[in-house]
Design an enzyme around this catalytic site. Structure first.
Site, PDB file in Angstrom:
ATOM      1  N   SER A   1      39.137  32.994  42.996  1.00  0.00           N
ATOM      2  CA  SER A   1      38.511  34.292  42.703  1.00  0.00           C
ATOM      3  C   SER A   1      38.355  35.237  43.885  1.00  0.00           C
ATOM      4  CB  SER A   1      37.142  34.079  42.058  1.00  0.00           C
ATOM      5  OG  SER A   1      37.293  33.797  40.702  1.00  0.00           O
TER       6      SER A   1
ATOM      7  N   LYS B   1      29.941  40.905  46.121  1.00  0.00           N
ATOM      8  CA  LYS B   1      30.146  40.561  44.707  1.00  0.00           C
ATOM      9  C   LYS B   1      28.761  40.394  44.083  1.00  0.00           C
ATOM     10  CE  LYS B   1      32.770  37.161  41.993  1.00  0.00           C
ATOM     11  NZ  LYS B   1      33.600  35.943  42.101  1.00  0.00           N
TER      12      LYS B   1
ATOM     13  N   SER C   1      38.093  36.624  39.918  1.00  0.00           N
ATOM     14  CA  SER C   1      36.968  37.344  39.351  1.00  0.00           C
ATOM     15  C   SER C   1      36.331  38.343  40.327  1.00  0.00           C
ATOM     16  CB  SER C   1      35.881  36.357  38.908  1.00  0.00           C
ATOM     17  OG  SER C   1      35.363  35.661  40.027  1.00  0.00           O
TER      18      SER C   1
END
Lengths: 94, 510
Positions: free
Chosen positions: B181, B82, B157
């Site tokens: 997330s 990420k 996310s």
């Protein structure tokens, strides 16, 4: 709780410019969220401790040993303006 | 080895073949590079993907293998991160205009660990801006699409990390989980994701959103890969004082021993008690999600577990307490983006105050500004006690509530979210509704307990459904075992988007 005046106040705290045109709709939107958060106020919290961290924290101390750290140049490398190891900002004192 | 065979192997099994010399690192990477070239354009899962860099790294690694250097159980396997996990000399954007040119001068602890064990970092994944959102639509680098249906979001996310694994572009990824997330996008994309117990993985080099809630977690198709990647990243780091020292990193060994000894037994979960959160059956939960959770309970019961519905009285307080605390911490953490230290400064600014105001207004997106404003409000004088301090007390009540459940049960089951993946453009209009969708995931962050999600069905639209297992703090082992037993008996994780049918020919029956 959050009207346009309050919105201007918290935006000042947060260092965010608020577009006057959308002021009212943004205040309404935040008000709805804050109103929902307000359900917590109805809970009996007498004698309940605050929890700022998931587990009881101990202050951890590292051994006092010298290790290499990043150079000032590396740390400043992302600054929009820098010179001689300093950040550059506009004049702040007259 | 052909592509079909490679996709049917776990990363642990693939790495074993690489280390034995049966396949070359380059061949594995070439395979994933082909997947990238075929699918990335339609899903936008990556912000940076640099094949040249990692092909060179692959050759270096191949030499290390030839020299019999000690390497980890995932050596030779590509992984994507990420884009809020710092990589030295490689851009780390957090999906924000604010950091679009930020080149970290250091790597996160997890990045150093991956390098040491021979895992190859191949790219940085798209995400909701500063990890704020649950649809991956708030990224400054454009929305991510769900590989199962391009009209839908991948959740968020860590949407890019999830979509990339689901599309077969990468076998493993790391996300970060502040309120769900890792788990929610994993569920929306039909893969598995672990939010480890708070304090097990170093946060050094993870760009902070809400420091008392953030935790880096592994995402993968196979549960054994989740265990292996978790082992790889949980080694202690002196630079994160909230990381707990002395924890074992032997989840893969534990899993393999358990599966070896007990998986063939008819009742491998005998004497285990599993609580089912009462809200799992709430009408607010999509019907197909409820049915899938029922089937999962049946399956666990067949394996000998005693499953029972339990009430958790604090459930309706979790989302408001979470958003108060997360926004408060975010408003403080994001104060560092002031136009002076991190790459962007508004060209309109004439004095110091304008540098702050204009840079932050120009370079932060709408959802980030919304959360900073909410955080500034709950921390402001006159409202601090009523909101922030109250939320901290409610956090204690929520933890007490779960501790009570764990005195009688070994794990807890719930859905991951109220529904399967939302359609693109559906959620951003109503932020409150979007926040409410985090109902099942935020408690794990507030209390610190571990949570594992894995696919347990599909809805009528063909979108994956995820189940969530919550565990006692530091008891990831049991969650991993339950999920592995479920995967051994079902085929949901073997389904593939894009109709490739690679993993699809396996048993899908439940």
């Amino acid at each position: 709780v959050i009207d346009e005046k309050m919105l201007r106040y918290i935006a000042e705290l947060a260092k965010i410019e608020i577009d006057e045109e959308n002021n009212e709709s943004l205040a309404d939107e935040l008000e709805r969220i804050v109103e929902y958060m307000g359900i917590l106020k109805n809970i009996d919290l007498e004698g309940v401790c605050e929890m700022s961290h998931p587990f009881p924290e101990k202050q951890l101390l590292r051994e006092d040993v010298c290790l290499p750290t990043m150079t000032p140049e590396a740390l400043l490398s992302n600054a929009p303006e820098q010179m001689d190891g300093y950040y550059i900002v506009p004049k702040t004192l007259e | 080895m052909d592509d079909k065979k490679l996709l049917n192997l776990s990363a642990v099994a693939t790495s074993r073949l690489i280390r034995k010399g049966d396949i070359r690192v380059r061949d594995v990477l070439d395979h994933y590079l082909r997947q990238y070239q075929t699918y990335e354009k339609s899903i936008n899962a990556f912000i940076d993907f640099q094949p040249e860099r990692y092909l060179t790294a692959a050759d270096v690694l191949q030499k290390r293998i030839t020299l019999n250097e000690p390497l980890g159980v995932l050596a030779g396997i590509p992984v994507a991160l990420k884009d809020n996990i710092c990589t030295k000399d490689v851009r780390t954007t957090c999906g924000s205009k604010m950091l679009k040119d930020f080149i970290p001068p250091y790597s996160a602890h997890v990045v150093e660990l991956l390098g040491k064990s021979g895992v190859l970092i191949t790219g940085k994944c798209n995400m909701d801006e500063f990890a704020m959102g649950n649809t991956s639509e708030t990224s400054a680098f454009g929305p991510i699409k769900n590989p199962w249906n391009l009209a839908y979001t991948p959740g968020g996310s860590s949407g890019g990390s999830a979509a990339a694994v689901a599309a077969g572009i990468i076998p493993l990824s790391l996300g970060s989980d502040t309120g769900g997330s890792v788990r929610q996008p994993a569920a929306c994309c039909g893969i598995s994701g672990l939010k480890p117990t708070y304090g097990t993985v170093s946060r050094y080099g993870l760009v902070a959103y809400a420091s008392s809630l953030d935790q880096i977690g592994p995402m993968a198709v196979y549960i054994e890969d989740i265990a292996a990647l978790f082992d790889t990243i949980k080694i202690h780091d002196r630079r994160d004082s909230t990381q707990i020292n002395g924890l074992k990193a032997d989840h893969l060994t534990h899993l393999e021993e358990f599966m070896h000894q007990k998986s063939e037994m008819s009742l491998p979960l005998k004497n285990k008690k599993i609580a089912v959160l009462k809200d799992s059956d709430n009408r607010a939960v999509q019907e197909e999600v409820r049915l899938a959770i029922h089937s999962l309970i049946d399956q666990l019961t067949k394996m000998g577990a005693y499953c029972e519905i339990v009430n958790n009285p604090t459930s309706e307080y979790a989302v408001p307490a979470y958003y108060i605390i997360a926004c408060a911490e975010a408003s403080s953490n994001l104060a560092r983006y002031d136009g002076i230290k991190y790459t962007q400064r508004s060209a309109q600014a004439k004095d110091l105050a304008e540098i702050y105001f204009k840079t932050r207004t120009e370079y932060f997106g709408t959802e980030v500004i919304r959360r900073i404003l909410l955080g500034s409000f709950v921390l402001s004088s006159g409202y601090f006690d009523a909101y922030y301090r109250t939320a901290l007390k409610v956090r204690t009540l929520i933890q007490d509530d779960f501790n009570r459940i764990f005195t009688q049960y070994d794990a807890i089951i719930s859905p991951v979210s109220l529904s399967t993946a939302p359609a693109l453009g559906e959620s951003l209009q109503d932020p409150l509704a979007m926040y409410l969708n985090d109902q099942f995931t935020v408690s794990a962050n507030l209390t610190g307990m571990p949570a594992l999600t894995f696919p347990c069905g599909f809805d009528r639209k063909g979108l994956p459904i995820g189940a969530q297992l919550l565990g006692k703090p530091f008891d990831e082992d049991f969650l991993i075992v339950i999920a592995a037993l479920f995967q051994q008996r079902t085929g949901f994780h073997k389904k593939e988007p894009f109709q490739q049918n690679y993993r699809r020919d396996l048993d899908e029956t439940i």
